[in-house]
Enzyme design. Structure first.
Site, PDB file in Angstrom:
ATOM      1  N   HIS A  49      -7.791  15.439   1.881  1.00 18.27           N
ATOM      2  CA  HIS A  49      -7.271  15.504   0.515  1.00 18.27           C
ATOM      3  C   HIS A  49      -6.666  16.866   0.214  1.00 18.27           C
ATOM      4  CE1 HIS A  49      -9.651  11.801  -0.100  1.00 18.27           C
ATOM      5  NE2 HIS A  49      -8.768  11.545  -1.042  1.00 18.27           N
TER       6      HIS A  49
ATOM      7  N   ASP B 197     -10.126  14.027  -4.225  1.00 22.09           N
ATOM      8  CA  ASP B 197      -9.580  12.770  -4.720  1.00 22.09           C
ATOM      9  C   ASP B 197      -9.471  12.793  -6.247  1.00 22.09           C
ATOM     10  OD1 ASP B 197      -9.655  10.192  -5.873  1.00 22.09           O
ATOM     11  OD2 ASP B 197     -11.023   9.360  -4.415  1.00 22.09           O
TER      12      ASP B 197
ATOM     13  N   CYS C 219      -4.872  11.933  -2.855  1.00 20.76           N
ATOM     14  CA  CYS C 219      -4.092  11.896  -1.617  1.00 20.76           C
ATOM     15  C   CYS C 219      -2.764  11.175  -1.803  1.00 20.76           C
ATOM     16  CB  CYS C 219      -4.894  11.261  -0.487  1.00 20.76           C
ATOM     17  SG  CYS C 219      -5.162   9.487  -0.628  1.00 20.76           S
ATOM     18  N   TYR C 220      -2.696  10.263  -2.804  1.00 18.65           N
ATOM     19  CA  TYR C 220      -1.433   9.556  -3.028  1.00 18.65           C
ATOM     20  C   TYR C 220      -0.394  10.440  -3.727  1.00 18.65           C
ATOM     21  CZ  TYR C 220      -4.005   5.567  -1.434  1.00 18.65           C
ATOM     22  OH  TYR C 220      -4.752   4.716  -0.653  1.00 18.65           O
TER      23      TYR C 220
ATOM     24  N   ASP D 232      -5.935   8.556  -7.101  1.00 20.26           N
ATOM     25  CA  ASP D 232      -6.537   9.252  -5.956  1.00 20.26           C
ATOM     26  C   ASP D 232      -5.579  10.367  -5.555  1.00 20.26           C
ATOM     27  OD1 ASP D 232      -7.368  10.146  -3.431  1.00 20.26           O
ATOM     28  OD2 ASP D 232      -8.030   8.163  -2.797  1.00 20.26           O
TER      29      ASP D 232
ATOM     30  N   ASP E  68     -12.273  17.808   0.759  1.00 20.80           N
ATOM     31  CA  ASP E  68     -12.218  17.627   2.208  1.00 20.80           C
ATOM     32  C   ASP E  68     -10.840  18.032   2.695  1.00 20.80           C
ATOM     33  OD1 ASP E  68     -10.443  15.116   2.389  1.00 20.80           O
ATOM     34  OD2 ASP E  68     -12.066  14.404   1.112  1.00 20.80           O
TER      35      ASP E  68
ATOM     36  N   ARG F 105      -2.563   1.286  -4.663  1.00 18.72           N
ATOM     37  CA  ARG F 105      -2.355  -0.159  -4.679  1.00 18.72           C
ATOM     38  C   ARG F 105      -2.470  -0.669  -6.110  1.00 18.72           C
ATOM     39  NH1 ARG F 105      -6.765  -2.551  -0.819  1.00 18.72           N
ATOM     40  NH2 ARG F 105      -7.847  -0.609  -1.258  1.00 18.72           N
TER      41      ARG F 105
ATOM     42  N   LYS G 124      -5.814  -0.316  -8.572  1.00 15.41           N
ATOM     43  CA  LYS G 124      -6.685   0.668  -7.939  1.00 15.41           C
ATOM     44  C   LYS G 124      -6.690   1.954  -8.754  1.00 15.41           C
ATOM     45  CE  LYS G 124      -8.221  -1.600  -4.371  1.00 15.41           C
ATOM     46  NZ  LYS G 124      -9.668  -1.838  -4.156  1.00 15.41           N
TER      47      LYS G 124
ATOM     48  N   HIS H  40       0.857  -1.191   0.000  1.00 14.51           N
ATOM     49  CA  HIS H  40       0.000   0.000   0.000  1.00 14.51           C
ATOM     50  C   HIS H  40       0.886   1.233   0.000  1.00 14.51           C
ATOM     51  CE1 HIS H  40      -2.936   2.969   1.366  1.00 14.51           C
ATOM     52  NE2 HIS H  40      -3.894   2.095   1.155  1.00 14.51           N
TER      53      HIS H  40
END
Length: 441
Positions: free
Chosen positions: A361, A351, A298-299, A296, A358, A290, A293, A242
């Protein structure tokens, strides 16, 4: 029609498409199709593109969003009560990157966090809640960012004793007493230990009873066992790789020693680089957490933040001069994804298109953008005499490579690549703690 200045790589579907249709590929294709109008600069909500076809950073709107995030919340946010230190941290970190002064919030931060500190050590997520490493990490970083008398709020002796009880015989840390053990807890613990200059000698606890002597005993070996067959890093041995755990593991190791030494000793670097590289794909340019996936925002930090640490390890021992910038990932791709796809119309970041903004993020998407804009490197760590000399030898300078496609006015301030707070704030807390030594007796 695509806006001028945007390479075809970011405006067209991949040249090779897997013919096997699954739920995963359907979701991926749907996400790609949502992102393409934003990446191509044709979405109706976008204005103020630069010559590279990249939208401007909505700086003033994001500042206003973070101000709102530190005000009163509606009743529905009671579900976030166990995350109150995080909500403080996300707001302050966002302000720091946007160039806003955080010390103005000192009184409110102290008043908010003081009741969350437990006499037995550590901070809970809210008033009267059990101490947890995640909340304690966010609380310590928040206190570091506001400075002044906030630096003395932590009961460091109780914190040291509590961390000793969380230390496990296999080298890792539980996140709370009786809770799960994972690399997230290890990273949070090492951040707190190094910033607060806590004694490394173990106080009473299960780990000391098992024969371990220090808070770092067996920890690098524990992290090494978390690397998976894919090359990524899992939360605990045997689990799925992850992106967030990869950052926690690498940052934890880099706090304990120079990356060029500890990474090569405890990680399969080629396998890790391969796995992390696979987290970025075109046309989106953003990062996933991942295998199989979706992208996103936040990554942008959790995976994007791994690259400065790995680049430092591969650059080797630092010299007396700033090394040249190098990139193992597409800074341009990540910049385009963040500025085109992650900005909310009224401030805040998200995201991906179709999701709501939010604080979480907003903070970590900006942290990823900051990492693309700045080059992180280490200086000679011998100038710092404590046991975490490598951790406090990091410096940052503006990245000047050709893949900078953002406008000059969109530059963000750098954060320390291990602690995710401004360099000056990490150094200030370290020096304050050293000036107030805590005995392990």
């Amino acid at each position: 029609m695509t806006r001028p200045g945007i390479p075809a790589l970011f405006t067209q579907p991949p040249a090779i498409i897997d013919p096997l249709v699954t739920e995963t590929t359907d979701l991926q294709n749907a996400t790609r199709d949502k992102c393409l109008p934003f990446l191509a600069g044709t979405h109706h909500s976008q204005i103020d593109h630069n010559e590279h076809g990249v939208p401007a950073l909505k700086r003033d709107l994001h500042v206003a969003y973070f101000y709102d995030s530190l005000e009163d919340y509606p009743a529905g946010f009671v579900a976030m009560d166990a995350s109150r230190p995080w909500m403080v941290y996300w707001g302050l970190a966002g302000f720091s990157m946007l160039g806003e002064e955080t010390s103005r919030f000192r009184g409110r931060v102290i008043a908010t966090l003081r009741p969350m500190q437990n006499p037995s050590g550590g901070f809970g997520g809210g008033h009267g809640q059990t101490s947890h490493l995640a909340g304690s990490y966010a609380a310590v970083l928040s206190l570091a960012m506001v400075g002044g008398e906030a630096l003395g709020l932590v009961d460091r002796h109780a914190m040291w004793q509590w961390l000793s009880r969380l230390k496990q015989p296999d080298g890792g840390f539980r996140v709370c007493e009786g809770g799960e053990e994972d690399v997230r807890g290890a990273y949070c613990a090492m951040t707190i230990i190094s910033l607060l200059d806590l004694p490394l000698t173990l106080a009473d606890g299960q780990a000391r009873d098992a024969g371990l002597e220090t808070l770092t005993s067996g920890l690098p070996q524990y992290i090494s066992r978390c690397q998976t067959f894919e090359g990524g890093i899992s939360g605990s041995p045997g689990a799925e790789a992850h992106g967030a755990y990869a950052f926690c593991a690498l940052a934890c190791l880099a706090i304990m020693g120079p990356p060029e030494e500890v990474f090569t000793r405890h990680m399969d670097i080629p396998m890790l680089v391969s796995w992390l590289s696979a987290r970025q794909s075109a046309p989106e340019g953003g990062l996933s957490g991942r295998t199989n996936k979706l992208v996103d925002g936040c990554y942008s930090h959790w995976v994007g933040g791994c690259w400065p640490l790995l680049e430092s390890s591969l650059d080797g021992k630092p010299s007396s001069t700033e090394p040249p910038a190098s990139s193992l990932f597409s800074r341009e791709g990540l910049t385009r994804y963040i500025l085109a796809c992650c900005q909310g119309n009224d401030g805040g970041l998200r995201d991906k298109p179709g999701k709501s903004v939010d604080s979480y993020h907003s903070c970590y998407v900006l942290a990823g953008l900051s990492a693309t804009q700045n080059h992180h490197y280490r200086t000679d760590s011998s100038i710092v005499s404590d046991g975490f000399s490598s951790a406090f030898s990091w410096k940052s300078s503006p990245n000047k490579s050709a893949d900078n496609v953002f406008s000059k006015g969109d530059r963000l301030a750098p954060l320390h690549p291990l602690y995710l707070i401004p360099h000056k704030d990490a150094e200030r807390m370290r020096l304050w703690s050293q000036d107030h030594p805590l005995s392990s007796k």
